[in-house]
Design a protein around this motif. Sequence first.
Motif, PDB file in Angstrom:
ATOM      1  N   ASN A 112       0.822  -1.225   0.000  1.00  0.00           N
ATOM      2  CA  ASN A 112       0.000   0.000   0.000  1.00  0.00           C
ATOM      3  C   ASN A 112       0.849   1.265   0.000  1.00  0.00           C
ATOM      4  O   ASN A 112       0.638   2.177   0.794  1.00  0.00           O
ATOM      5  CB  ASN A 112      -0.947   0.011   1.210  1.00  0.00           C
ATOM      6  CG  ASN A 112      -1.769  -1.265   1.285  1.00  0.00           C
ATOM      7  OD1 ASN A 112      -1.481  -2.164   2.074  1.00  0.00           O
ATOM      8  ND2 ASN A 112      -2.760  -1.357   0.436  1.00  0.00           N
ATOM      9  N   VAL A 155       2.256   4.750  -0.885  1.00  0.00           N
ATOM     10  CA  VAL A 155       1.751   6.046  -1.366  1.00  0.00           C
ATOM     11  C   VAL A 155       2.897   7.043  -1.366  1.00  0.00           C
ATOM     12  O   VAL A 155       3.701   7.065  -0.433  1.00  0.00           O
ATOM     13  CB  VAL A 155       0.623   6.586  -0.444  1.00  0.00           C
ATOM     14  CG1 VAL A 155       0.175   7.985  -0.893  1.00  0.00           C
ATOM     15  CG2 VAL A 155      -0.564   5.627  -0.409  1.00  0.00           C
ATOM     16  N   LYS A 156       2.986   7.844  -2.441  1.00  0.00           N
ATOM     17  CA  LYS A 156       3.882   8.989  -2.432  1.00  0.00           C
ATOM     18  C   LYS A 156       3.118  10.228  -2.853  1.00  0.00           C
ATOM     19  O   LYS A 156       2.525  10.269  -3.935  1.00  0.00           O
ATOM     20  CB  LYS A 156       5.062   8.776  -3.389  1.00  0.00           C
ATOM     21  CG  LYS A 156       6.006   9.963  -3.452  1.00  0.00           C
ATOM     22  CD  LYS A 156       6.736  10.171  -2.132  1.00  0.00           C
ATOM     23  CE  LYS A 156       7.547  11.444  -2.105  1.00  0.00           C
ATOM     24  NZ  LYS A 156       8.359  11.537  -0.869  1.00  0.00           N
ATOM     25  N   GLN A 157       3.120  11.192  -1.992  1.00  0.00           N
ATOM     26  CA  GLN A 157       2.424  12.440  -2.254  1.00  0.00           C
ATOM     27  C   GLN A 157       3.456  13.560  -2.254  1.00  0.00           C
ATOM     28  O   GLN A 157       4.102  13.797  -1.239  1.00  0.00           O
ATOM     29  CB  GLN A 157       1.402  12.670  -1.121  1.00  0.00           C
ATOM     30  CG  GLN A 157       0.613  13.934  -1.239  1.00  0.00           C
ATOM     31  CD  GLN A 157      -0.708  13.715  -1.948  1.00  0.00           C
ATOM     32  OE1 GLN A 157      -1.428  12.757  -1.655  1.00  0.00           O
ATOM     33  NE2 GLN A 157      -1.022  14.574  -2.891  1.00  0.00           N
ATOM     34  N   ASN A 199       0.077   5.715  -5.875  1.00  0.00           N
ATOM     35  CA  ASN A 199      -1.189   5.706  -5.160  1.00  0.00           C
ATOM     36  C   ASN A 199      -1.584   4.287  -4.749  1.00  0.00           C
ATOM     37  O   ASN A 199      -2.115   3.536  -5.549  1.00  0.00           O
ATOM     38  CB  ASN A 199      -2.255   6.331  -6.070  1.00  0.00           C
ATOM     39  CG  ASN A 199      -3.497   6.735  -5.303  1.00  0.00           C
ATOM     40  OD1 ASN A 199      -3.669   6.371  -4.144  1.00  0.00           O
ATOM     41  ND2 ASN A 199      -4.369   7.475  -5.970  1.00  0.00           N
ATOM     42  N   ASP A 200      -1.254   3.915  -3.516  1.00  0.00           N
ATOM     43  CA  ASP A 200      -1.689   2.643  -2.933  1.00  0.00           C
ATOM     44  C   ASP A 200      -1.236   1.428  -3.755  1.00  0.00           C
ATOM     45  O   ASP A 200      -2.035   0.571  -4.111  1.00  0.00           O
ATOM     46  CB  ASP A 200      -3.223   2.643  -2.795  1.00  0.00           C
ATOM     47  CG  ASP A 200      -3.706   1.580  -1.819  1.00  0.00           C
ATOM     48  OD1 ASP A 200      -2.911   1.142  -0.970  1.00  0.00           O
ATOM     49  OD2 ASP A 200      -4.877   1.159  -1.930  1.00  0.00           O
ATOM     50  N   ASP A 202      11.371   9.488   0.546  1.00  0.00           N
ATOM     51  CA  ASP A 202      10.558   9.056   1.691  1.00  0.00           C
ATOM     52  C   ASP A 202       9.212   8.514   1.219  1.00  0.00           C
ATOM     53  O   ASP A 202       8.667   8.977   0.227  1.00  0.00           O
ATOM     54  CB  ASP A 202      10.287  10.235   2.631  1.00  0.00           C
ATOM     55  CG  ASP A 202      11.519  10.595   3.449  1.00  0.00           C
ATOM     56  OD1 ASP A 202      12.386   9.711   3.615  1.00  0.00           O
ATOM     57  OD2 ASP A 202      11.611  11.747   3.893  1.00  0.00           O
ATOM     58  N   THR A 210       5.287   8.246   1.778  1.00  0.00           N
ATOM     59  CA  THR A 210       4.240   9.007   2.465  1.00  0.00           C
ATOM     60  C   THR A 210       3.376   8.074   3.320  1.00  0.00           C
ATOM     61  O   THR A 210       3.034   8.385   4.449  1.00  0.00           O
ATOM     62  CB  THR A 210       3.343   9.745   1.443  1.00  0.00           C
ATOM     63  OG1 THR A 210       4.181  10.534   0.597  1.00  0.00           O
ATOM     64  CG2 THR A 210       2.333  10.650   2.134  1.00  0.00           C
ATOM     65  N   ASP A 211       3.073   6.896   2.746  1.00  0.00           N
ATOM     66  CA  ASP A 211       2.272   5.924   3.493  1.00  0.00           C
ATOM     67  C   ASP A 211       2.551   4.532   2.949  1.00  0.00           C
ATOM     68  O   ASP A 211       2.915   4.381   1.786  1.00  0.00           O
ATOM     69  CB  ASP A 211       0.779   6.274   3.351  1.00  0.00           C
ATOM     70  CG  ASP A 211      -0.049   5.660   4.476  1.00  0.00           C
ATOM     71  OD1 ASP A 211       0.550   5.062   5.404  1.00  0.00           O
ATOM     72  OD2 ASP A 211      -1.272   5.768   4.423  1.00  0.00           O
ATOM     73  N   GLY A 212       2.365   3.521   3.802  1.00  0.00           N
ATOM     74  CA  GLY A 212       2.579   2.145   3.390  1.00  0.00           C
ATOM     75  C   GLY A 212       3.888   1.604   3.946  1.00  0.00           C
ATOM     76  O   GLY A 212       4.592   2.313   4.674  1.00  0.00           O
ATOM     77  N   ASP A 213       4.189   0.337   3.592  1.00  0.00           N
ATOM     78  CA  ASP A 213       5.405  -0.302   4.097  1.00  0.00           C
ATOM     79  C   ASP A 213       6.241  -0.869   2.968  1.00  0.00           C
ATOM     80  O   ASP A 213       5.716  -1.493   2.046  1.00  0.00           O
ATOM     81  CB  ASP A 213       5.047  -1.450   5.056  1.00  0.00           C
ATOM     82  CG  ASP A 213       4.608  -0.917   6.418  1.00  0.00           C
ATOM     83  OD1 ASP A 213       5.133   0.130   6.836  1.00  0.00           O
ATOM     84  OD2 ASP A 213       3.724  -1.552   7.023  1.00  0.00           O
ATOM     85  N   ASN A 229      11.355   1.148   5.864  1.00  0.00           N
ATOM     86  CA  ASN A 229      10.855   2.533   5.689  1.00  0.00           C
ATOM     87  C   ASN A 229      11.823   3.594   6.193  1.00  0.00           C
ATOM     88  O   ASN A 229      11.998   4.623   5.564  1.00  0.00           O
ATOM     89  CB  ASN A 229       9.535   2.736   6.449  1.00  0.00           C
ATOM     90  CG  ASN A 229       8.383   1.978   5.837  1.00  0.00           C
ATOM     91  OD1 ASN A 229       8.590   0.900   5.299  1.00  0.00           O
ATOM     92  ND2 ASN A 229       7.184   2.518   5.917  1.00  0.00           N
TER      93      ASN A 229
END
Length: 226
Positions: A8, A10-12, A21-22, A55, A57-60, A69
């Motif tokens: 999952n 995510v990079k924003q 995106n996910d 970096d 943004t979200d997820g592993d 991470n």
Amino acid sequence: MAGIEMKNIVKQYGDGFPAVNDVSIDVEDGEFLILVGPSGCGKSTLLRMIVGLEDITDGDMIIGGKKVNDLAPRDRNLSMVFQNYALYPHLTVYENIAFPLRLAGKSDSEIDEKVREASKTLELDEHLDRKPGNLSGGQRQRVAMGRAIVRDAEAFLFDEPLSNLDAKLRGQMRTEISRLQKRLGITTVYVTHDQTEAMTLGDRVAVLKRGVLQQHATPRELYENP
Ligand code: ADP
Ligand code: ADP
């Protein structure tokens, strides 16, 4: 060697549409994964997050079963081969390949053994005293791979390594990379926007579009189910 699990991811950048995106992809130990998609779809961003140059943004990101991470690139033990090769122009082929081993403080005899082994595998043994400026594009590519091999990395990451080469050389290098990857059996993620590369090089292909994973399948499955 190690598998790579993207969970999952995510990079924003800023507050626009997410660049990645996910995205969830498992790259098995020893597998050759191609990441393909049009310019701007998020391929390089995803690759840079695997290496640790960007970096998450979200997820592993999990490499060899370990969450990375927060690990710096040097602690991930991956080898990235860049499009522009990033060779040292003033060093010989031998010293370019030896470079990461010198950085790691290895002994001269260990360095010599590894450089000779890698240059044999890559058929560079006759060019060890030359400088990158006197080599062909394909030979430079092999030097860059030599430098990646000697590090005993967990995985290879390629960012459009062939896009500067002419069509004939690109074909040769495709064959060479594919053969070498099989011989070394090393987990590989390879980014390209080239459909031919995507369909001929890897074990599996992940297709990205605007940051979203569209398909993840073998080339054969994609061919039969485009
Ligand atoms: P690709 O490798 O598929 O061409 P990228 O991963 O380079 O795509 O880019 C994905 C998206 O993220 C694009 O919209 C790009 O403009 C944006 N992007 C990439 N790097 C940055 C950055 N450092 N800052 C802001 N946006 C970026
Ligand atoms: P010079 O000082 O002669 O420009 P450098 O050693 O600074 O030589 O860099 C030569 C080339 O090697 C450059 O193209 C650079 O991008 C690349 N390079 C620099 N640092 C590294 C590194 N740590 N690993 C791989 N390539 C590098």
